[in-house]
Design a protein around this motif. Structure first.
Motif, PDB file in Angstrom:
ATOM      1  N   ARG A   1       0.845  -1.188   0.000  1.00 51.44           N
ATOM      2  CA  ARG A   1       0.000   0.000   0.000  1.00 51.44           C
ATOM      3  C   ARG A   1       0.885   1.243   0.000  1.00 51.44           C
ATOM      4  O   ARG A   1       1.883   1.310   0.719  1.00 51.44           O
ATOM      5  CB  ARG A   1      -0.874   0.058   1.267  1.00 51.44           C
ATOM      6  N   GLU A   2       0.536   2.220  -0.789  1.00 51.17           N
ATOM      7  CA  GLU A   2       1.259   3.481  -0.776  1.00 51.17           C
ATOM      8  C   GLU A   2       0.513   4.448   0.127  1.00 51.17           C
ATOM      9  O   GLU A   2      -0.591   4.868  -0.178  1.00 51.17           O
ATOM     10  CB  GLU A   2       1.335   4.051  -2.190  1.00 51.17           C
TER      11      GLU A   2
ATOM     12  N   TYR B   1     -12.223  -0.449  -4.081  1.00 48.94           N
ATOM     13  CA  TYR B   1     -11.220  -1.201  -4.843  1.00 48.94           C
ATOM     14  C   TYR B   1     -11.412  -1.015  -6.341  1.00 48.94           C
ATOM     15  O   TYR B   1     -12.489  -0.661  -6.817  1.00 48.94           O
ATOM     16  CB  TYR B   1     -11.281  -2.690  -4.497  1.00 48.94           C
ATOM     17  N   GLU B   2     -10.327  -1.244  -7.072  1.00 47.63           N
ATOM     18  CA  GLU B   2     -10.354  -1.175  -8.530  1.00 47.63           C
ATOM     19  C   GLU B   2     -11.013  -2.423  -9.110  1.00 47.63           C
ATOM     20  O   GLU B   2     -10.796  -3.532  -8.634  1.00 47.63           O
ATOM     21  CB  GLU B   2      -8.938  -1.087  -9.092  1.00 47.63           C
TER      22      GLU B   2
ATOM     23  N   LYS C   1      -5.133   7.297  -7.648  1.00 52.99           N
ATOM     24  CA  LYS C   1      -4.547   5.978  -7.869  1.00 52.99           C
ATOM     25  C   LYS C   1      -4.680   5.156  -6.586  1.00 52.99           C
ATOM     26  O   LYS C   1      -5.066   5.679  -5.538  1.00 52.99           O
ATOM     27  CB  LYS C   1      -3.083   6.122  -8.274  1.00 52.99           C
ATOM     28  N   PRO C   2      -4.360   3.859  -6.610  1.00 48.98           N
ATOM     29  CA  PRO C   2      -4.412   3.075  -5.377  1.00 48.98           C
ATOM     30  C   PRO C   2      -3.564   3.703  -4.276  1.00 48.98           C
ATOM     31  O   PRO C   2      -2.439   4.141  -4.517  1.00 48.98           O
ATOM     32  CB  PRO C   2      -3.862   1.714  -5.807  1.00 48.98           C
ATOM     33  N   GLY C   3      -4.096   3.775  -3.086  1.00 52.40           N
ATOM     34  CA  GLY C   3      -3.392   4.386  -1.973  1.00 52.40           C
ATOM     35  C   GLY C   3      -4.363   4.949  -0.961  1.00 52.40           C
ATOM     36  O   GLY C   3      -5.568   4.699  -1.017  1.00 52.40           O
ATOM     37  N   VAL C   4      -3.846   5.737  -0.028  1.00 49.83           N
ATOM     38  CA  VAL C   4      -4.635   6.330   1.055  1.00 49.83           C
ATOM     39  C   VAL C   4      -4.686   7.841   0.874  1.00 49.83           C
ATOM     40  O   VAL C   4      -3.661   8.464   0.582  1.00 49.83           O
ATOM     41  CB  VAL C   4      -4.033   5.967   2.431  1.00 49.83           C
ATOM     42  N   TYR C   5      -5.858   8.427   1.066  1.00 47.45           N
ATOM     43  CA  TYR C   5      -6.071   9.849   0.888  1.00 47.45           C
ATOM     44  C   TYR C   5      -6.801  10.406   2.102  1.00 47.45           C
ATOM     45  O   TYR C   5      -7.720   9.778   2.626  1.00 47.45           O
ATOM     46  CB  TYR C   5      -6.886  10.109  -0.380  1.00 47.45           C
ATOM     47  N   THR C   6      -6.415  11.613   2.518  1.00 48.04           N
ATOM     48  CA  THR C   6      -6.978  12.194   3.735  1.00 48.04           C
ATOM     49  C   THR C   6      -7.298  13.665   3.538  1.00 48.04           C
ATOM     50  O   THR C   6      -6.545  14.391   2.888  1.00 48.04           O
ATOM     51  CB  THR C   6      -5.987  12.060   4.909  1.00 48.04           C
TER      52      THR C   6
END
Length: 441
Positions: free
Chosen positions: A54-55, A205-206, A299-304
């Protein structure tokens, strides 16, 4: 082979109350013998070696490059108090340890879909019970009247209903896995631990087969920020463009990037593409151009979003708890590439007709739809007609059964492909229940 020389008609309730765990009487004379019956009756913790990279991006409101790689289990070990980000939301403040968290599995379905997918919902309920989760079906009539009044399109109303139900029926910090109706457990021994310990408000999820983020199945943590996100998602019903936009599935892409300020509410490039969709479903190019615009930002990852304390995670394709079953090439025990296998299969359609649904019923171990008035047979009322023999030609195998009576019940509805004779070995029930072709004597 043996002949069933006694039988009687009974009600469905009698059948439901009957135990087929009788002593072996049919095939005891020869170990391993097949027995042919005249069918004159009717009716660990699995160690999931998933090291998903995970990024961890966007500590603030904008996506940053770089980051660390952690699995869900890493997160659990390092963060027993779910502390993440500079401004923890209500979930992270009030949940002190994992024992306080309850896991819920939820489907939203009206009476029609509850009836059509009853056997799949029963399988979901059994899976939830097996792993200590809570299974719920939220009806689509009279349950959440405010949502029904506000939203006419089911796909948007669904998210309002989840938010309202979650606020009323679950505790802060509880994990809620939301499912489409056409989802069924496949790897039933695999729990949801590798996903339920993720800390973000929303986990999506994608898709496997295109560039979209899936909208039907997602994981949500009961927090004020998460509920607000779901309600705002539903509100996109009032903003759908005149052309094809894939309802809530298109809206989620724009909603995600706006929720963490990756694009402004007004005058954003992706937003302009969304509201300019005018082409019908026969021309998907403008729609996917819009989707690609948002995916370049998300893109896949975590956003806040630090201002609202809202966070979401996008999982890379084929690393979620569910995927479209037709694309699942992993070993069923999860020993495939990367040691991964999704728990659930999505896109399993049932018609309610056993002859059309047979492949899915057998693949997922689902029960047949039996008529209310049917017949039964038990070991005590069945005499095999022949021993140490087989069908001249098998019509279909129905998997392992405990007794010849259970075998008889499970082939009752398959007169189109089965004769009135079937094979069963009480010495080796793992050989399964198998019916003979029509006319086979």
């Amino acid at each position: 082979y043996h002949a069933c020389n006694q039988h009687r008609r009974v009600s469905y309730n009698d059948l439901a109350m009957t135990s087929f765990n009788h002593t072996s009487v049919c095939c005891g004379s020869k170990p391993g013998a097949w027995c042919l019956y005249v069918f004159i009756v009717s009716s660990s913790l699995f160690v999931l070696n998933l090291w998903v990279v995970r990024e961890f991006r966007a500590a603030k409101t904008n996506l940053k490059t770089g980051g660390s790689t952690e699995t869900a289990l890493d997160i659990l070990k390092k963060s027993p108090q779910f502390e993440v980000n500079k401004n923890p939301n209500a979930t992270q403040l009030e949940v002190s340890n994992v024992e306080d968290i309850h896991v819920h599995m939820v489907a939203i379905a009206d009476k029609f879909f509850q009836a059509r997918y009853a056997v799949m919902f029963d399988s979901m309920s059994q899976y939830a019970s097996k792993h200590g989760y809570h299974w719920h079906i939220i009806g689509d009539s009279g349950i959440e009247p405010l949502c029904e009044q506000k939203y006419q399109i089911f796909f948007f109303r669904k998210h309002c209903m989840v938010a309202s139900w979650m606020h009323r029926e679950t505790n802060v910090g509880d994990k809620v896995f939301v499912f489409d109706s056409d989802v069924v457990p496949y790897r039933t021994n695999v729990p949801l631990h590798n996903w339920s310990y993720l800390r973000e408000d929303i986990i999506l999820y994608e898709r496997t087969w295109n560039t979209e983020i899936a909208a039907g199945n997602y994981l949500v943590t009961n927090s004020e920020a998460a509920r607000s996100f779901l309600v705002r998602w539903a509100q996109y019903e009032k903003e759908i463009p005149p052309g094809f936009s894939s309802a809530d599935n298109g809206a989620i892409h724009l909603h995600l990037i706006r929720s963490v300020n990756l694009e402004p509410e007004k005058n954003g490039t992706c937003g302009q593409k969304y509201y300019s969709l005018t082409e019908p479903v026969t021309n998907l190019d403008p729609y996917y151009d819009f989707v690609d615009c948002t995916r370049k930002l998300a893109k896949p990852g975590v956003y806040t979003n630090d201002e609202s304390s809202f966070s979401f995670r996008i999982l890379k394709r084929d690393t979620a708890w569910v995927m479209d079953g037709v694309y699942d090439s992993y070993e069923k025990d999860g020993s495939g590439p990367g040691g991964f296998g999704p728990v659930f299969h999505h896109g399993v359609k049932l018609t309610g007709k056993n002859d059309e649904d047979l492949d899915s019923l057998l693949k997922y171990g689902l029960q047949l739809n039996l008529p209310e008035d049917t017949a039964k047979v038990s070991s005590n009322s069945c005499e095999p007609i022949l021993k140490t023999a087989e069908c001249g030609e098998e019509a279909r195998g129905f998997g392992p059964m405990l007794t010849p009576g259970e075998c008889a019940v499970n082939i009752y509805k398959w007169k189109e492909i089965c004769s009135d004779s079937f094979m069963f070995s009480e010495s080796y029930p793992e050989w399964g229940c198998r019916c003979c072709v029509e006319g086979d004597t």
